[in-house]
Design an enzyme around this catalytic site. Structure first.
Site, PDB file in Angstrom:
ATOM      1  N   LYS A 124       1.166 -16.540  42.062  1.00 47.33           N
ATOM      2  CA  LYS A 124       1.130 -16.548  40.594  1.00 47.33           C
ATOM      3  C   LYS A 124      -0.173 -17.153  40.084  1.00 47.33           C
ATOM      4  O   LYS A 124      -0.832 -16.595  39.214  1.00 47.33           O
ATOM      5  CB  LYS A 124       2.329 -17.320  40.035  1.00 47.33           C
ATOM      6  CG  LYS A 124       2.450 -17.216  38.521  1.00 47.33           C
ATOM      7  CD  LYS A 124       3.556 -18.093  37.976  1.00 47.33           C
ATOM      8  CE  LYS A 124       3.046 -19.485  37.718  1.00 47.33           C
ATOM      9  NZ  LYS A 124       3.971 -20.338  36.967  1.00 47.33           N
ATOM     10  N   ASP A 142       5.954 -15.467  35.589  1.00 44.62           N
ATOM     11  CA  ASP A 142       6.550 -16.798  35.460  1.00 44.62           C
ATOM     12  C   ASP A 142       7.971 -16.660  34.927  1.00 44.62           C
ATOM     13  O   ASP A 142       8.505 -15.549  34.833  1.00 44.62           O
ATOM     14  CB  ASP A 142       5.688 -17.691  34.559  1.00 44.62           C
ATOM     15  CG  ASP A 142       5.687 -17.237  33.096  1.00 44.62           C
ATOM     16  OD1 ASP A 142       6.263 -16.171  32.791  1.00 44.62           O
ATOM     17  OD2 ASP A 142       5.116 -17.958  32.267  1.00 44.62           O
TER      18      ASP A 142
END
Length: 214
Positions: A124, A142
């Site tokens: 991420k 997220d």
């Protein structure tokens, strides 16, 4: 989990997002690729606002890997102790700074694999850096994107990897660069976890969420 929306509906959704916010920006403050890597790594299990408050002072004295190493772990801790897991994060900041100095000449690499090899940097974080600094259409999934993707049907999936793939596969390519920012901002300010603001939602009529708030 909502059913995957069709191409035309998704295109209409992102056309509306683009009209409302043509150039969405990430909210983490940074001055270069290195400070962006550090800020994103620090943001795990912390709010962007909280990270920004801590890093303003930190980046004023250490905006390169070499300066961060000179500051040292205790110096980093002094600046970021208001952030959750600050001791472990300070350790990682020093470790990744040393790797950048030793292996990359103090520069931040722009490959996902190289970024992910840095301590405290996962997929991420790597995707955020690739997207925000180099403009690469990487999708950083997220909790906000995961929620919005599954509620609306834009990019449903049982885990973040499936949601990331659904974004890449189903969102038209001309919206890919800013897709994750539009989705994050929508999840942060409108499609919130509790009591989503459906009455103020740009895509209420296109969303598949059954429990819309009045």
């Amino acid at each position: 989990m909502a059913k995957q929306l069709d191409y035309h509906t998704i295109r209409e959704i992102f056309t509306r997002f683009q009209t409302a916010e043509p150039e969405p920006k990430g909210e983490l403050e940074h001055v270069n690729a290195y400070t962006l890597v550090v800020a994103v790594a620090l943001s795990a299990q912390a709010t962007d606002a909280g990270v920004n408050k801590a890093t303003r002072g930190l980046f004023a004295v250490a905006d390169t890997p070499a300066k961060m190493l000179a500051l040292g772990e205790d110096g980093v801790i002094e600046h970021i102790k208001t952030i959750g897991l600050y001791r472990n994060k300070a350790k990682n900041v020093i470790k990744l700074s040393k790797i950048l100095v030793d292996d990359y000449g103090g520069e931040v690499p722009n490959s996902r694999a190289a970024l992910q090899s840095l301590p405290g940097v996962g997929r991420k974080t790597a995707n955020v850096v690739l997207n925000m600094w180099w403009g690469y259409p990487a999708q950083a999934v997220d909790t906000h994107i995961f929620r919005v993707g599954n509620r609306t049907g834009i990019c449903p999936g049982k885990n973040v990897d499936i949601v990331e793939r659904a974004i890449e596969d189903n969102i038209p390519v001309d919206f890919q660069r800013h897709a994750h920012h539009w989705l994050i901002l929508h999840g942060r300010y409108t499609c919130v976890a509790r009591k989503p603001k459906c009455n103020a939602c740009l895509i209420r009529d296109l969303c598949q969420f059954e429990d819309k708030t009045p």
